[in-house]
Structure formats: structure tokens, C-alpha cells
Scaffold this motif. Structure first.
Motif, mmCIF file in Angstrom:
data_model
loop_
_atom_site.group_PDB
_atom_site.id
_atom_site.type_symbol
_atom_site.label_atom_id
_atom_site.label_comp_id
_atom_site.label_asym_id
_atom_site.label_seq_id
_atom_site.Cartn_x
_atom_site.Cartn_y
_atom_site.Cartn_z
ATOM 1 N N SER A 173 51.394 34.669 43.515
ATOM 2 C CA SER A 173 50.298 33.719 43.354
ATOM 3 C C SER A 173 50.163 32.935 44.651
ATOM 4 O O SER A 173 51.039 32.984 45.527
ATOM 5 C CB SER A 173 50.587 32.757 42.192
ATOM 6 N N SER A 200 47.647 39.407 46.020
ATOM 7 C CA SER A 200 47.337 38.209 45.255
ATOM 8 C C SER A 200 47.321 38.496 43.759
ATOM 9 O O SER A 200 46.700 39.454 43.307
ATOM 10 C CB SER A 200 45.983 37.648 45.695
ATOM 11 N N GLU A 201 48.026 37.647 43.007
ATOM 12 C CA GLU A 201 47.991 37.776 41.553
ATOM 13 C C GLU A 201 46.647 37.334 40.981
ATOM 14 O O GLU A 201 46.253 37.757 39.896
ATOM 15 C CB GLU A 201 49.116 36.948 40.920
ATOM 16 N N GLU A 202 45.938 36.477 41.723
ATOM 17 C CA GLU A 202 44.677 35.948 41.223
ATOM 18 C C GLU A 202 43.582 37.010 41.193
ATOM 19 O O GLU A 202 42.828 37.124 40.223
ATOM 20 C CB GLU A 202 44.211 34.745 42.060
ATOM 21 N N ARG A 225 44.201 40.393 42.789
ATOM 22 C CA ARG A 225 44.804 41.705 43.062
ATOM 23 C C ARG A 225 44.453 42.243 44.442
ATOM 24 O O ARG A 225 44.587 43.437 44.705
ATOM 25 C CB ARG A 225 44.396 42.744 41.990
ATOM 26 N N ASN A 249 53.832 40.919 44.798
ATOM 27 C CA ASN A 249 52.699 40.384 44.047
ATOM 28 C C ASN A 249 52.959 38.897 43.850
ATOM 29 O O ASN A 249 53.883 38.511 43.123
ATOM 30 C CB ASN A 249 52.560 41.078 42.690
ATOM 31 N N VAL A 286 59.392 39.067 40.115
ATOM 32 C CA VAL A 286 58.236 39.456 40.927
ATOM 33 C C VAL A 286 58.280 40.942 41.259
ATOM 34 O O VAL A 286 59.282 41.456 41.745
ATOM 35 C CB VAL A 286 58.206 38.627 42.231
#
Length: 212
Positions: free
Chosen positions: A168, A188-190, A192, A166, A114
Motif C-alpha cells: 500500500s 500498488s495494492e490500491e 495493482r 505488493n 506481504v
């Protein structure tokens, strides 16, 4: 193998374990018992960094707090009873259940590597000894602007650096459940976006989107 020998063997592992007391003198027997029980926790090979155990006695409550660090993941467990040894058993059992529940996700999380950046955090010192009634009396006697000017702002007593991960949504929830923290700031990885996940009174999780 005796409990003492088992504790000594575990104490020589590559990661560190500390057992400290708060309002209680930790005996060798209490320390050895805690180390023996913790040694049964699945170790995830070389991923465990350290384990901190705190024992506390408040009247009839014997409380134990365990903080286990697996790389960048903090896993906490708390238990209390009328017997310290029973509290150790319950706290270790909680950690093992959490590890079993999230074992696959933790391994995947570590394998992914990560990414994170550092956040600057100011630590403020609150006003000391302010009496609510005195403040209310002052408000009634002076106008608001004069009152505000009469109080010094909170002091920044130190600065800290915290990692901004970063993550999810599933990883953020996993970190909250394992650590027991009240909030988590992450990107958020979904989508950004910068978000804050917080623990609600009903133990569900809310997510605040700072960036829209």
C-alpha cells in the motif's frame, strides 16, 4: 551485569549481529559497547533476522552505520561525530525512534504476509577511465555515429534477483523512511499498478506510475 557479559548474552541470541570496521581497527571495547546499546532496541520477539554495524573513521569524523533486518523490512541508521561512542548512541537512538513511530504498522505489515514476486536485475559495469575532455575532442573530430560504434556497450557483470512487493502507499512510505533508500519499486495494492517511489532533494517522496 558487566558490558562484556551483556554483549556475550546478546551475541547468543537467535539472530546474528556483526560489528566490522572500515579504516579503523574495532577494539573489543568498541564492539561490546555497540552490542550493549543495540541490545536495548525493542526486538519485536523473533522477527529480527540480523544486525550489521559498520564503524568508519574519516579524519575527525567517526561514523557508524547500522542495518537491522526485521523479516523483509530493512531499517537503517547513520550517525557521525568526533567520538565513536557518541556516534553509536546517536545511531541507536535514531533506530529506536523509527521503531516506536512505526511499531504498529510493522507488526501489521508482518501479520499480513506481504506477497512478492522475483525481479531479474542486470548489474552493469561502467566505462573505466573515460576522460571527458578526450571524449569531447573525439566528438569534434568524428561524426556521432562513428563515435558511438567505437565504444563498446556496458558489460553485464552479474545478475541479481530482487523481490517485487505488493504494498500500500503507507507501507511503501514506511519502507522508504526506515531503510533510507533512494527508490523503491513495488506493485500498488490500491490499483495493482507497477510504481517507483523515489526520495526527492527536499526529502519528500515522488511516485512514478510505470503502468498507466
Amino acid at each position: 551485569m558487566s558490558r562484556k557479559s551483556k554483549a556475550l548474552e546478546f551475541a547468543n541470541e537467535t539472530y546474528e549481529i556483526s560489528v566490522t570496521g572500515r579504516n579503523v581497527q574495532v577494539t573489543d571495547a568498541m564492539k561490546d559497547y555497540a552490542i550493549e546499546k543495540i541490545s536495548k532496541i525493542e526486538k519485536f520477539s523473533d522477527r529480527i533476522m540480523d544486525v550489521n554495524v559498520t564503524m568508519d573513521i574519516q579524519k575527525l569524523e567517526h561514523r557508524i552505520d547500522i542495518v537491522l533486518k526485521v523479516n523483509d523490512i530493512k531499517i537503517t541508521s547513520h550517525a557521525a561525530s568526533t567520538d565513536m561512542y557518541s556516534s553509536v548512541d546517536m545511531a541507536v537512538d535514531k533506530i529506536m525512534k523509527r521503531l516506536r513511530r512505526y511499531k504498529t504498522r510493522i507488526v501489521d505489515h508482518q501479520a499480513k504476509g506481504v506477497k512478492s514476486i522475483d525481479m531479474k536485475v542486470n548489474v552493469f559495469q561502467p566505462h573505466r577511465g573515460d576522460d571527458v575532455e578526450d571524449v569531447n575532442d573525439a566528438i569534434r573530430e568524428e561524426n556521432l555515429n562513428q563515435l558511438v560504434n567505437s565504444y563498446k556497450p556496458h558489460l553485464v557483470i552479474s545478475q541479481e534477483t530482487r523481490p517485487l512487493k505488493n504494498l500500500s502507499l503507507d507501507e511503501a512510505i514506511m519502507k522508504m523512511e526506515l531503510s533510507g533508500d533512494q527508490f523503491l519499486i513495488y506493485r500498488s495494492e490500491e490499483d495493482r499498478k507497477l510504481k517507483v517511489m523515489y526520495r526527492k532533494n527536499d526529502q519528500n517522496y515522488g511516485v512514478i506510475e510505470i503502468e498507466t
